[in-house]
Design a protein around this motif. Structure first.
Motif, PDB file in Angstrom:
ATOM      1  N   GLY B 254       0.828  -1.204   0.000  1.00  0.00           N
ATOM      2  CA  GLY B 254       0.000   0.000   0.000  1.00  0.00           C
ATOM      3  C   GLY B 254       0.855   1.243   0.000  1.00  0.00           C
ATOM      4  O   GLY B 254       2.067   1.173  -0.221  1.00  0.00           O
ATOM      5  N   PRO B 255       0.219   2.372   0.251  1.00  0.00           N
ATOM      6  CA  PRO B 255       0.976   3.629   0.236  1.00  0.00           C
ATOM      7  C   PRO B 255       1.965   3.685   1.404  1.00  0.00           C
ATOM      8  O   PRO B 255       1.730   3.055   2.436  1.00  0.00           O
ATOM      9  N   PRO B 256       3.054   4.435   1.254  1.00  0.00           N
ATOM     10  CA  PRO B 256       3.949   4.648   2.394  1.00  0.00           C
ATOM     11  C   PRO B 256       3.173   5.311   3.521  1.00  0.00           C
ATOM     12  O   PRO B 256       2.291   6.143   3.267  1.00  0.00           O
ATOM     13  N   ARG B 258       2.901   7.928   6.626  1.00  0.00           N
ATOM     14  CA  ARG B 258       3.523   9.238   6.902  1.00  0.00           C
ATOM     15  C   ARG B 258       3.123   9.655   8.308  1.00  0.00           C
ATOM     16  O   ARG B 258       2.026   9.322   8.780  1.00  0.00           O
ATOM     17  N   TYR B 261      -0.675  10.663  10.048  1.00  0.00           N
ATOM     18  CA  TYR B 261      -1.839   9.859   9.640  1.00  0.00           C
ATOM     19  C   TYR B 261      -2.542   9.334  10.897  1.00  0.00           C
ATOM     20  O   TYR B 261      -1.904   8.989  11.889  1.00  0.00           O
ATOM     21  N   ILE B 278       8.099   3.759   3.809  1.00  0.00           N
ATOM     22  CA  ILE B 278       8.012   2.441   3.210  1.00  0.00           C
ATOM     23  C   ILE B 278       9.390   1.830   3.395  1.00  0.00           C
ATOM     24  O   ILE B 278      10.396   2.515   3.269  1.00  0.00           O
ATOM     25  N   VAL B 306      -5.432   6.844   5.008  1.00  0.00           N
ATOM     26  CA  VAL B 306      -4.569   7.506   4.012  1.00  0.00           C
ATOM     27  C   VAL B 306      -5.491   8.174   2.999  1.00  0.00           C
ATOM     28  O   VAL B 306      -6.177   7.487   2.237  1.00  0.00           O
ATOM     29  N   ARG B 307      -5.572   9.479   3.050  1.00  0.00           N
ATOM     30  CA  ARG B 307      -6.422  10.253   2.129  1.00  0.00           C
ATOM     31  C   ARG B 307      -7.856   9.740   2.111  1.00  0.00           C
ATOM     32  O   ARG B 307      -8.472   9.588   1.052  1.00  0.00           O
ATOM     33  N   HIS B 311      -6.656   1.594   5.472  1.00  0.00           N
ATOM     34  CA  HIS B 311      -5.834   0.440   5.089  1.00  0.00           C
ATOM     35  C   HIS B 311      -5.599  -0.424   6.319  1.00  0.00           C
ATOM     36  O   HIS B 311      -5.251   0.093   7.390  1.00  0.00           O
TER      37      HIS B 311
END
Lengths: 126, 325
Positions: B254-256, B258, B261, B278, B306-307, B311
């Motif tokens: 998935g996305p890194p 940050r 979050y 990541i 995430v946005r 996840h």
């Protein structure tokens, strides 16, 4: 760094290739170099309506997350699932297999108002 | 130090597999000396400095009166009555002001901020020790020549940190690059330390969080006598319900992650990531967060926003990365 002269560019470092009313969009060699290793893509779903300048995708490198903007208005027709699966394509082939999404543009003339290669090169100091 | 030279992943893997060199000259160097130095430092630092023989070093923390972290640092005993403290760049002035304000009035301790006088390089990786002769043992320090050699680092790899007179720094950097160390930047420094769950002050450490909350109890000597902040820690220890800094990974690719979050459990927000990224070595997304004690067990199921998309994530054992040699 390469900047094909057949493309149009934005000051936010997207490129656009127009085929009829279909615009393919990606990020420039300069942008991928600045971002570093791309590790994740959030791409817009087909069918989404885009207004010019709208944040449409997110590209994440190890370093940071960056918004990718719709260079022109239209409807998203496709996104590059292969690049989402193999994100290094954005680094290795930014103008080819590393494209991000395709927009059916409402006004193809809008593309010609984007930066040409000379203007973009001067923007990035090349 | 730039964010990257050849690329964060490339630099990261060079340190894991061979050797990399970081210019860490921004870090601060304090010298504390005098007959009262050891006893005085032990009232300012959490670890027990009396355990150090000349030539030894230890990781330790300096706390405020509330038990919150001012800075984390490594202290080396360079002489029987002299100590070298290597502190974070962003905290040099705050540390120096705090220490100076607490100096004993009897003149038994001399404090000197020599941060501007020293260049510092971290040479890290399995091949790093071969790049310099006369290394001290792990965590140790060697003085005597024009440079100070510390067998420490922030990557989880073997290697050393070399302090040299400021004007000699770039020549040393070149020398290590010529010898095969890859120039590395801040980006790789962050991914390497995060894989090891080493805290970063400003992210995972703050004046409002104690070292017990940051899961750094091994570096707090509660039985050594009084030190600033100890009362808060004693109360927290007795109570046991405080938040803890845990390691979290996304379950799937998935996305890194940050910092900042939001972390959820069963749909409810339970914390915020203090660090994230990541993992170049492992290929999945990793982070750390302060979570309530009820959510800190390894295997606890979480979600990370995430946005706007949640996840699946899970609490894992520290560190993320284990050397497989």
């Amino acid at each position: 760094m390469t900047f094909p002269d057949t493309l149009r560019y934005t000051s936010s470092h997207e490129w656009v290739r127009l085929d009829g009313d279909m615009a393919t969009v990606g990020i420039t060699d300069h942008a991928q170099n600045e971002l570093g290793d791309v590790v994740y893509l959030d791409l817009p779903a087909a069918g989404r309506t885009a207004t010019a300048g709208e944040a449409l995708a997110v590209i994440e490198s190890v370093k940071a997350a960056s918004d990718i903007y719709a260079p022109v208005a239209g409807e998203v027709m496709a996104n590059n699932a292969a690049a989402a699966a193999t994100t290094s394509l954005v680094n290795t082939d930014p103008y080819g297999d590393g494209w991000l999404f395709k927009i059916k543009v409402s006004d193809p003339e809008a593309v010609s108002s984007l930066l040409d290669v000379a203007a973009y090169k001067s923007l990035v100091g090349q | 130090m730039p964010v990257q030279y050849s690329g964060i992943t490339d630099e990261h893997l060079a340190v894991r597999n061979h050797a990399g060199v970081f210019d860490i000259s921004h870090m601060g160097e304090f010298f504390v000396s005098g007959p009262g130095a050891m006893v005085w430092l032990n009232t300012l630092l959490t670890n027990d400095i009396s355990l150090l023989k000349t030539g030894d070093g230890q990781y330790t923390l300096m706390l405020n009166e509330r038990g919150g972290v001012i800075d984390d640092l490594i202290v080396y005993r360079t002489e029987p009555e002299q100590f070298l403290l290597v502190v974070n760049a962003s905290k040099i002035e705050e540390n120096a002001a705090w220490m100076t304000a607490h100096l004993p009035a009897d003149g038994s301790v001399v404090f000197e901020d020599q941060s501007r006088m020293w260049a510092a390089l971290a040479v890290q990786g399995p091949a790093a020790p071969a790049l310099l002769d006369h290394l001290p043992p792990r965590n140790g320090v060697k003085t005597g020549g024009s440079v100070i050699i510390c067998r420490t680092g922030y990557t989880g790899e073997d290697g050393f940190e070399l302090l040299a007179p400021a004007e000699a720094g770039s020549a040393w950097f070149e020398r290590f690059v010529q010898a095969g160390a890859k120039p590395c930047g801040l980006g790789a420094r962050d991914t390497l330390r995060l894989e090891m769950c080493y805290p970063l002050n400003g992210n995972d450490l703050s004046p409002d969080r104690t070292p017990l909350e940051a899961s750094l109890a091994p570096f707090v000597a509660m039985n050594k006598g009084h030190f600033i902040g100890r009362d808060t820690l004693a109360a927290q220890k007795a109570d046991g319900t405080h938040d803890r800094l845990v390691a979290i990974r996304l379950v799937e690719k998935g996305p890194p992650l940050r910092s900042h979050y939001t972390v959820f459990a069963d749909g409810q927000p339970v914390g915020t990531l203090s660090s994230g990224g990541i993992s170049p070595s492992l290929g999945f997304s990793i982070g750390m967060a302060f979570l309530p004690a009820s959510h800190t067990a390894v295997g606890t199921k979480l979600e990370i926003d995430v946005r706007g998309k949640h996840h699946a994530a899970v609490v894992v054992k520290k560190p993320f990365y284990h050397k497989t040699a």
